[in-house]
Design an enzyme around this catalytic site. Structure first.
Site, PDB file in Angstrom:
ATOM      1  N   ASP A  33     -31.178  25.960   1.447  1.00 60.15           N
ATOM      2  CA  ASP A  33     -30.648  25.048   2.454  1.00 60.15           C
ATOM      3  C   ASP A  33     -29.154  25.254   2.707  1.00 60.15           C
ATOM      4  O   ASP A  33     -28.446  24.359   3.094  1.00 60.15           O
ATOM      5  CB  ASP A  33     -30.936  23.591   2.076  1.00 60.15           C
ATOM      6  CG  ASP A  33     -30.289  23.219   0.750  1.00 60.15           C
ATOM      7  OD1 ASP A  33     -29.776  24.130   0.059  1.00 60.15           O
ATOM      8  OD2 ASP A  33     -30.291  22.028   0.418  1.00 60.15           O
ATOM      9  N   HIS A  37      -4.830  -5.373  -1.893  1.00 60.82           N
ATOM     10  CA  HIS A  37      -5.476  -4.958  -3.142  1.00 60.82           C
ATOM     11  C   HIS A  37      -4.510  -4.547  -4.251  1.00 60.82           C
ATOM     12  O   HIS A  37      -4.870  -4.583  -5.425  1.00 60.82           O
ATOM     13  CB  HIS A  37      -6.549  -3.881  -2.901  1.00 60.82           C
ATOM     14  CG  HIS A  37      -6.038  -2.486  -2.758  1.00 60.82           C
ATOM     15  ND1 HIS A  37      -5.754  -1.928  -1.549  1.00 60.82           N
ATOM     16  CD2 HIS A  37      -5.764  -1.533  -3.684  1.00 60.82           C
ATOM     17  CE1 HIS A  37      -5.336  -0.690  -1.722  1.00 60.82           C
ATOM     18  NE2 HIS A  37      -5.328  -0.415  -3.010  1.00 60.82           N
ATOM     19  N   ASP A  81     -10.076   3.473  -1.551  1.00 64.09           N
ATOM     20  CA  ASP A  81      -8.783   3.491  -2.243  1.00 64.09           C
ATOM     21  C   ASP A  81      -8.614   4.825  -2.975  1.00 64.09           C
ATOM     22  O   ASP A  81      -7.591   5.501  -2.866  1.00 64.09           O
ATOM     23  CB  ASP A  81      -8.777   2.308  -3.232  1.00 64.09           C
ATOM     24  CG  ASP A  81      -7.564   2.271  -4.138  1.00 64.09           C
ATOM     25  OD1 ASP A  81      -6.442   2.449  -3.635  1.00 64.09           O
ATOM     26  OD2 ASP A  81      -7.750   2.051  -5.352  1.00 64.09           O
ATOM     27  N   GLU A 114      -1.060  -6.620  -8.849  1.00 61.19           N
ATOM     28  CA  GLU A 114      -0.624  -5.671  -9.868  1.00 61.19           C
ATOM     29  C   GLU A 114       0.829  -5.254  -9.692  1.00 61.19           C
ATOM     30  O   GLU A 114       1.571  -5.172 -10.658  1.00 61.19           O
ATOM     31  CB  GLU A 114      -1.550  -4.439  -9.786  1.00 61.19           C
ATOM     32  CG  GLU A 114      -1.246  -3.350 -10.759  1.00 61.19           C
ATOM     33  CD  GLU A 114      -1.747  -3.652 -12.159  1.00 61.19           C
ATOM     34  OE1 GLU A 114      -2.424  -4.682 -12.333  1.00 61.19           O
ATOM     35  OE2 GLU A 114      -1.431  -2.867 -13.063  1.00 61.19           O
ATOM     36  N   ASP A 115       1.221  -5.003  -8.465  1.00 54.78           N
ATOM     37  CA  ASP A 115       2.509  -4.339  -8.230  1.00 54.78           C
ATOM     38  C   ASP A 115       3.632  -5.253  -7.745  1.00 54.78           C
ATOM     39  O   ASP A 115       4.762  -4.814  -7.615  1.00 54.78           O
ATOM     40  CB  ASP A 115       2.328  -3.215  -7.187  1.00 54.78           C
ATOM     41  CG  ASP A 115       1.389  -2.131  -7.687  1.00 54.78           C
ATOM     42  OD1 ASP A 115       1.071  -2.159  -8.890  1.00 54.78           O
ATOM     43  OD2 ASP A 115       0.975  -1.287  -6.887  1.00 54.78           O
ATOM     44  N   HIS A 163      -0.442   2.868   2.109  1.00 59.54           N
ATOM     45  CA  HIS A 163      -1.656   3.000   1.293  1.00 59.54           C
ATOM     46  C   HIS A 163      -2.675   1.872   1.551  1.00 59.54           C
ATOM     47  O   HIS A 163      -3.794   2.149   1.982  1.00 59.54           O
ATOM     48  CB  HIS A 163      -1.284   3.132  -0.179  1.00 59.54           C
ATOM     49  CG  HIS A 163      -2.442   3.010  -1.096  1.00 59.54           C
ATOM     50  ND1 HIS A 163      -3.477   3.916  -1.089  1.00 59.54           N
ATOM     51  CD2 HIS A 163      -2.765   2.072  -2.011  1.00 59.54           C
ATOM     52  CE1 HIS A 163      -4.381   3.538  -1.974  1.00 59.54           C
ATOM     53  NE2 HIS A 163      -3.970   2.420  -2.541  1.00 59.54           N
TER      54      HIS A 163
HETATM   55 MN    MN Z   1      -4.660   1.256  -4.276  1.00 57.63          MN
END
Ligand code: MN
Length: 500
Positions: free
Chosen positions: A267, A72, A147, A76-77, A48
């Site tokens: 269009d 990123h 993301d 958090e993880d 990811h």
């Molecule tokens: Mn993510």
């Protein structure tokens, strides 16, 4: 090929050795941090952040963005702290990762509290934070958009309920953000992926109908392309043509306006022409208008007057064989890149364009002045305390098209579509708004409720002894800035009256 090789292959062309080294260190670090984790799909977790980093590398973004993308989800993880990241990769990467971590906590409730539309408090908070981050560092928003794109690509692993929640959030928050940042390619993908989840039946119907229409018109379109290529060759203009496909969600929106009448969408079918330079674009336009009759009022020159998000292109809709309306979009290679990747293209790393060190240390890092609206947005959203009004007005100001009008001195003002002389007056100066009593549009007197059109010159007539705005103006003003100012002036006048 393993991840490291893939990433290095992409960044080798444009980043110096020292930065490549930092990035591969970050990749190893992220792999180690997520070592024992899997995504719900069963894949290793690193796939990811790696996807996000790879996409940024394709866009040639700077090394700190790529490193932040790799890391990123780390705070958090995993057990790794921001201090650790700062020690290894510096304060700029840490700032971006921390902002991204903050944004992550914001989700929509699984049940749509309102039932009919997604104007829930949490969502509004999400928007606010997104914008806050945006004004602080646009790279955070770019990373967040990519993301989200990866997450929605692998959304099947979630429960139906959660899928819908994610899709709503994507459609109402992320896709408009991508649009506003001029990232057209990402916007279309986000829209279609989430629309498919929210309204699968409608998605399928439109898709198959559109496909049929495309197949039916293909012969026509390729004949026209051939003819144009021939003409261009004769004139020694080098350009590439391709048939332009519309995304399903935008067809859906147009179908709502036309009451499901495909014939009325002018269009629906289009050809895109990519030319070498600006001059060639105008020459090509001339050739097209000589060959085919343009449909009145369906011509826009976004090269001379770019959209606020930086989009540049010439659009014209003409009638071709069998009275078929066909849209041409003419632009240069650079404009095409900008149309696909928008703001992200301003962060492209090159040595000579490298932002100065001291500028980077500053907490506001936006590429250029033309993104002033981001700051303006952040400013007035602070002022509006009532959340439901915030989202309503936000939708009007932020997501709809804008119009461009001129001041008598020739300055360009951009306003939301449907704006009136009152909106214009307040955008020039609060006192001009408060004292406005009439307007001249291109020299002719018009009422204050007149709807302004692109390219008009607006002159505001003022009455010096006028105390304040007419409350009736609230019936027709479009911009939230003007609404806010009118309301606040009226309130102040009321308070003064009480004391008199
Ligand atoms: Mn993510």
């Amino acid at each position: 090929m393993n991840e490291e090789k893939i990433l290095i292959k992409k960044i080798r062309h444009y980043l110096p050795k020292t930065e490549i080294k930092r990035i591969s260190t970050a990749l190893k670090f992220a792999k180690m941090a997520h070592d024992d984790q899997k995504r719900l799909s069963g894949e290793d977790y690193i796939t990811h952040p790696f996807f996000v980093a790879k996409t940024l590398a394709q866009l040639k973004l700077d090394s700190n963005s790529i490193i932040a993308a790799l890391l990123h989800d780390v705070i958090e993880d995993t057990k790794i702290s921001s201090k650790e990241i700062e020690k290894r990769f510096g304060p700029e990467v840490t700032e971006i990762v921390l902002s991204l971590t903050k944004l992550k906590k914001i989700t929509l409730p699984e049940n749509n509290l309102n039932g009919e539309d997604p104007k829930t408090l949490l969502q509004i908070n999400a928007l606010r934070r997104v914008f806050f981050a945006m004004a602080k560092d646009l790279r955070v928003v770019i990373i967040k958009i990519i993301d989200r794109l990866h997450n929605i690509k692998s959304i099947e692993v979630f429960s139906k309920k959660k899928q819908k929640r994610i899709a709503r959030e994507t459609l109402y928050i992320y896709a408009p953000l991508a649009s506003r940042l001029g990232m057209g390619k990402f916007k279309m993908e986000l829209e279609d992926k989430s629309f498919k989840i929210l309204n699968r039946q409608r998605y399928k119907t439109i898709k198959s109908k559109y496909k049929k229409l495309l197949i039916g018109a293909r012969k026509n379109i390729s004949q026209i392309e051939d003819l144009i290529i021939k003409k261009l060759k004769k004139e020694k203009i080098f350009a590439q043509t391709s048939s332009r496909v519309k995304n399903i969600y935008s067809i859906h929106k147009k179908l709502i306006k036309t009451r499901n009448n495909y014939q009325k969408i002018q269009d629906l079918l289009g050809i895109r022409i990519i030319a070498e330079n600006k001059e060639a674009c105008y020459k090509i336009l001339g050739i097209i208008h000589t060959l085919y009759q343009p449909i009145p009022n369906r011509f826009s020159d976004y090269i001379a007057l770019p959209k606020l998000n930086g989009y540049q292109s010439i659009h014209t809709i003409v009638r071709v064989n069998n009275n078929l309306p066909l849209e041409f979009q003419i632009r240069t290679t650079e404009m095409d890149y900008q149309a696909n990747f928008g703001v992200a293209s301003h962060f492209v790393y090159t040595d000579d364009l490298k932002p100065k060190e001291d500028k980077r240390k500053n907490s506001t890092y936006t590429p250029q002045k033309e993104l002033k609206w981001i700051h303006e947005l952040a400013q007035w959203q602070e002022k509006i305390k009532d959340s439901s009004r915030f989202i309503k007005e936000l939708k009007i100001d932020f997501f709809n098209d804008r119009i461009f009008v001129f001041t008598p001195k020739g300055d360009v003002k951009d306003l939301p579509k449907g704006s009136t002389p009152v909106d214009f007056a307040y955008s020039v100066h609060t006192e001009i708004g408060n004292k406005a009593c009439g307007a001249k549009i291109d020299g002719a007197l018009k009422p204050l409720s007149y709807q302004l059109k692109d390219g008009e010159t607006v002159e505001i007539l003022i009455r010096k002894n006028q105390k304040g705005p007419n409350p009736d103006w609230l019936e027709f003003v479009k911009s939230s800035g003007a609404k806010e100012k009118i309301r606040s002036k009226i309130n102040t006048l009321k308070k003064i009256d009480q004391y008199l």
